[in-house]
Design an enzyme around this catalytic site. Structure first.
Site, PDB file in Angstrom:
ATOM      1  N   LYS A   1      -0.745   4.903   4.477  1.00  0.00           N
ATOM      2  CA  LYS A   1      -1.619   3.948   5.170  1.00  0.00           C
ATOM      3  C   LYS A   1      -1.071   3.696   6.570  1.00  0.00           C
ATOM      4  O   LYS A   1       0.101   3.349   6.738  1.00  0.00           O
ATOM      5  CB  LYS A   1      -1.724   2.635   4.399  1.00  0.00           C
TER       6      LYS A   1
ATOM      7  N   HIS B   1       0.833  -1.197   0.000  1.00  0.00           N
ATOM      8  CA  HIS B   1       0.000   0.000   0.000  1.00  0.00           C
ATOM      9  C   HIS B   1       0.872   1.253   0.000  1.00  0.00           C
ATOM     10  O   HIS B   1       2.079   1.190   0.216  1.00  0.00           O
ATOM     11  CB  HIS B   1      -0.932   0.026   1.220  1.00  0.00           C
TER      12      HIS B   1
END
Length: 234
Positions: free
Chosen positions: A135, A131
């Site tokens: 995040k 990600h």
């Protein structure tokens, strides 16, 4: 449909544009600096906030009879409390670690593959998720859902982050790379071959579209639901 956005970061802004394009109205935008807002002006709330405030956002909605869709991850230690509140107030609540249609199909494939691999002990299970660097939680909620669905159909008892392969745990490698919306890979590896399934998100639109679809579906309903209910996968 009048929508309250709880969390107005990149996902909140993407949801806003998709909702407006579908003819909905955004009546409330809540971020960490918002105080004393009236959630009751909304027909439904969509929560893509941060882990530290997600449960409070959901509680506020349920206590005020506003159905709420939440895609925030990293707060699930209080999930049972949210379920209890939903039942206590006869509310409507959908939580999903990922609202993308493609990811929810991927969840189904993952469970099906886990059932097929259950008795093939020569294969070692591992997972990887990638990600963007903003995040906050690791592993991702999507990765946890994938791991938990495998555990239901295997001899594994848990998952573990960034560990070597073990007999009882599913190892998950979490990577954070700039501008990666989300990539999840499940791998079964043996000495003779490797079986791999993978989902790669190209942008955030799929997550946002799914959240708006879930909100549309939830209005007027009471109870605790999942994306399987929304998509008719049960």
């Amino acid at each position: 449909m009048k929508i309250a956005l709880l969390g107005y970061g990149r996902m909140g802004k993407t949801i806003e544009q998709i909702a407006l394009n579908k003819g909905h109205e955004i009546v409330l935008k809540v971020d960490e600096n918002t105080v004393n807002y009236d959630i009751t002006i909304a027909d439904v709330a969509i929560d893509f906030s941060i882990p530290s405030v997600a449960f409070n956002n959901i509680s506020t909605c349920l206590k005020n009879n506003v159905p709420v869709v939440s895609g925030t991850t990293g707060w699930l230690d209080k999930f049972d409390d949210a379920v209890a509140l939903c039942k206590q107030h006869n509310g409507g609540f959908i939580y999903a670690s990922n609202f993308s249609l493609g990811v929810n199909i991927f969840f189904e494939l993952n469970e099906t593959l886990a059932k097929m691999m259950k008795n093939l002990e020569q294969y070692q299970i591992s997972m990887e998720e990638i990600h963007h660097t903003k995040k906050l939680d690791a592993p991702s909620g999507t990765a946890i859902t994938l791991a938990e669905d495998i555990i239901k159909h295997s001899n594994k008892s848990n998952w573990a982050l960034n560990v070597t392969k073990t007999d009882t745990e599913i190892p998950i490698v979490a990577k954070r790379i700039p501008d990666v919306p989300g990539t999840h890979t499940v791998e079964y590896s043996s000495q003779v071959d490797t079986i791999e399934i993978k989902h790669t998100a190209h942008n955030r639109d799929g997550f946002a579209q799914g959240a708006v679809v879930a909100a549309e579906w939830l209005v007027g309903k009471k109870g605790l639901f999942t994306m399987k209910d929304v998509l008719g996968l049960k």
